[in-house]
Scaffold this active site. Structure first.
Site, PDB file in Angstrom:
ATOM      1  N   LYS A  83       0.853  -1.178   0.000  1.00  0.00           N
ATOM      2  CA  LYS A  83       0.000   0.000   0.000  1.00  0.00           C
ATOM      3  C   LYS A  83       0.893   1.234   0.000  1.00  0.00           C
ATOM      4  CE  LYS A  83      -1.453   2.836   2.930  1.00  0.00           C
ATOM      5  NZ  LYS A  83      -1.429   4.081   2.092  1.00  0.00           N
ATOM      6  N   GLY A 122      -4.900   3.280  -1.430  1.00  0.00           N
ATOM      7  CA  GLY A 122      -5.810   3.716  -0.377  1.00  0.00           C
ATOM      8  C   GLY A 122      -5.099   4.398   0.766  1.00  0.00           C
ATOM      9  N   GLY A 135      -4.013   5.019   4.946  1.00  0.00           N
ATOM     10  CA  GLY A 135      -3.510   4.215   6.050  1.00  0.00           C
ATOM     11  C   GLY A 135      -4.588   3.706   6.987  1.00  0.00           C
ATOM     12  N   PRO A 136      -5.485   4.592   7.455  1.00  0.00           N
ATOM     13  CA  PRO A 136      -6.503   4.135   8.403  1.00  0.00           C
ATOM     14  C   PRO A 136      -7.444   3.084   7.835  1.00  0.00           C
ATOM     15  CG  PRO A 136      -6.277   6.524   8.489  1.00  0.00           C
ATOM     16  CD  PRO A 136      -5.479   6.065   7.313  1.00  0.00           C
ATOM     17  N   VAL A 161      -6.929   1.009   4.333  1.00  0.00           N
ATOM     18  CA  VAL A 161      -6.227  -0.117   3.722  1.00  0.00           C
ATOM     19  C   VAL A 161      -5.016  -0.534   4.549  1.00  0.00           C
ATOM     20  CG1 VAL A 161      -5.044  -0.935   1.647  1.00  0.00           C
ATOM     21  CG2 VAL A 161      -7.035   0.551   1.444  1.00  0.00           C
ATOM     22  N   GLY A 162      -4.269   0.449   5.066  1.00  0.00           N
ATOM     23  CA  GLY A 162      -3.098   0.111   5.868  1.00  0.00           C
ATOM     24  C   GLY A 162      -3.458  -0.719   7.079  1.00  0.00           C
ATOM     25  N   GLU A 178      10.199   1.404  10.455  1.00  0.00           N
ATOM     26  CA  GLU A 178      11.161   2.496  10.260  1.00  0.00           C
ATOM     27  C   GLU A 178      10.365   3.772  10.431  1.00  0.00           C
ATOM     28  OE1 GLU A 178      12.875   5.457   9.141  1.00  0.00           O
ATOM     29  OE2 GLU A 178      12.935   4.786   7.059  1.00  0.00           O
ATOM     30  N   CYS A 202      13.131  11.359   7.190  1.00  0.00           N
ATOM     31  CA  CYS A 202      13.226  10.948   8.585  1.00  0.00           C
ATOM     32  C   CYS A 202      14.653  11.109   9.107  1.00  0.00           C
ATOM     33  CB  CYS A 202      12.760   9.512   8.757  1.00  0.00           C
ATOM     34  SG  CYS A 202      13.575   8.330   7.658  1.00  0.00           S
ATOM     35  N   GLU A 225       9.185  15.832  15.537  1.00  0.00           N
ATOM     36  CA  GLU A 225       9.530  15.755  14.124  1.00  0.00           C
ATOM     37  C   GLU A 225       8.652  16.715  13.330  1.00  0.00           C
ATOM     38  OE1 GLU A 225      10.766  12.190  11.148  1.00  0.00           O
ATOM     39  OE2 GLU A 225       8.779  12.013  12.050  1.00  0.00           O
TER      40      GLU A 225
END
Length: 488
Positions: free
Chosen positions: A187, A218, A220-221, A223-224, A262, A296, A396
């Protein structure tokens, strides 16, 4: 590769007549148009919609997982030599189509085109070649006294990748997973889904068997999370925010999947008293603002001896003038927009917070740069006299914001560098023996000493809330393997 809006397999974006590959799902070796609601893919430079992607449904995901399961016996039993041959052709395909990949990524997430050519399209090729080298020298079986130890693929890997380096993050997961004999359901981020589709086409052209690599588009909330919970997916490899990584871990816990994370970072770049300040400033700013600070591993905290802070700040002020903000498609641009309007507002809020908390504004500040009434542009910003415990030094930001923090001695520098919840990477500039001694004290997964050349064979990953597991080289392949001991 594309002509008049077509990918090199002749696919067409049915929603918008634009010259980008249609970001449909890719299941069992072919494009599959979804039935879920549409999500627009927005060019952050001008707010134009360049494509639309269907949100994946449970049916889409199940089809992708079933395809990966069906392909697993054949692919996992293929010899490492034959798998390597396919992946080598894949690397050649990415190299062949590197300009299109660079242009696509610039359009979907705003990286300046020169950076996209070098890093967004260039790094994935280098990473793939490094993974091939690691696989060629890997001991898939070994004898330990009276035991035969076998390293075997885990099964179906669910990969969830972010928007900031869409192809590179895909490659660092998918390539070693496939070299190890696994099949994959990916995804990509809904903000930058186009390059994943192009990768799928290149992989198919390279001879990758149907079902080995699948893409479900899709959010994250939706499909992830479904990937993390799916009972037939054996492992999750996730790159993204620490907050999202925690959610993935919770979702995956019901089926006791292996989870490799990660996550975020807040890298400190320690400038030692004897450092070449011009080199430290030039390299430090380049790594703080590369990709618009959306990395990151960006060197976002510059730790300098307190008696050198003013000198460093003046050098930073001069160097900042070389960073042209502009259209990312322009060859002269060094900083384009951040990836979305949501991200622009987020970064701007941190800049305002830094001022409110008393940091000294050196360059930049809140608001759009002059002449940019539209697009997700922020002012590249430098603060000095930053309190190491302040919000902009701890959280971050993911934008072109550099915090200069003074320190008194080695112990103080190490305390500041280690003083966040993150532990992904760091940098040190100065006498090499001194720097190496400091590097051993840092609670991070990777340290750059005096601008050491990036090593795609070296493991990359974090301590603390920067995640677990490692990517790149031999360690990246080991991440996707089970270990079996047969004792006789």
């Amino acid at each position: 590769m594309r002509q008049g809006g077509r990918g090199f397999l002749g696919t067409m974006n049915e929603t918008h007549d634009v010259p980008f590959p249609a970001p449909s799902h890719w299941i069992d070796g072919r494009a599959v148009q979804g039935s879920g609601p549409l999500i627009d893919v927005v060019n952050p430079a001008d707010d134009s919609v360049i494509a639309s992607v269907h949100e994946g449904t449970a049916e889409d995901l199940n089809r992708a997982v079933d395809a990966a399961l069906a392909a697993f016996p054949g692919w996992s039993s293929t010899s490492p030599k034959d798998r390597i041959a396919v992946i080598r052709r894949l690397a050649e395909g990415m190299q062949k189509h590197s300009e299109e990949l660079a242009e696509t990524i610039t359009a979907e997430m705003g990286a300046p085109i020169t950076f996209s050519r070098q890093a967004q399209a260039g790094f994935p090729v280098a990473s793939t070649l490094a993974a091939i080298t690691a696989a060629e020298g890997f001991e898939w079986t070994e004898v330990i006294e009276n035991s035969l130890v076998i390293h075997e693929p885990i099964g179906v890997v669910g990969a969830i990748t972010p928007w900031n380096f869409p192809l590179q993050q895909l490659v660092t997961k998918v390539v070693p997973a496939m070299l190890a004999g696994n099949t994959v359901v990916l995804k990509p981020s809904e903000l930058s889904p186009l390059s994943a589709r192009t990768f799928a086409e290149i992989a198919t052209e390279a001879g990758l068997p149907n079902g080995v690599f699948n893409v479900v588009q899709g959010t994250g909330p939706v499909v992830g999370e479904a990937i993390a919970r799916h009972p037939k997916i054996d492992m999750i490899s996730f790159t993204g925010s620490t907050r999202a990584g925690k959610a993935v871990s919770v979702a995956a816990s019901d089926t006791v999947k292996r989870v490799a994370l990660e996550l975020g970072g807040k890298a400190a770049h320690i400038v030692l008293p004897d450092a070449d300040l011009d080199f430290a400033v030039t390299r430090g700013l380049a790594y703080a603002w590369a990709n618009g600070g959306q990395a990151c591993g960006a060197y976002v905290r510059l730790l300098v001896p307190e008696d050198l802070q003013q000198t460093v700040v003046e050098k930073l002020r001069a160097a900042a003038g070389e960073y042209t903000v502009g259209d990312p498609a322009d060859e002269a641009t060094r900083i384009g927009p951040v990836a979305s309007e949501t991200q622009r507002r987020r970064v701007d809020g941190y800049i305002e917070r830094g001022i409110a908390d008393g940091a000294t504004l050196v360059v930049g500040g809140p608001g759009r740069p002059d002449g940019f009434e539209t697009g997700a542009y922020v002012r590249p910003t430098i603060f000095s006299d930053v309190d190491p415990d302040s919000v902009i030094a701890q959280e971050e930001i993911f934008g072109p914001v550099l915090a200069v923090i003074p320190y008194t001695d080695d112990d103080h520098a190490v305390e500041i560098a280690n003083g966040t919840v993150y532990g992904l990477n760091a940098a040190i500039t100065g006498d090499e023996e001194h720097a190496m001694a400091i590097a051993r004290r840092l609670r991070v997964g990777q340290v750059d000493v005096n601008g050491g050349q990036h090593n795609f064979q070296a493991p990359f990953g974090g301590y603390k809330q920067s995640g677990n597991g490692r990517e790149m080289g031999r360690a990246g392949i080991e991440e996707f393997l089970e270990t079996k001991a047969i004792t006789r």
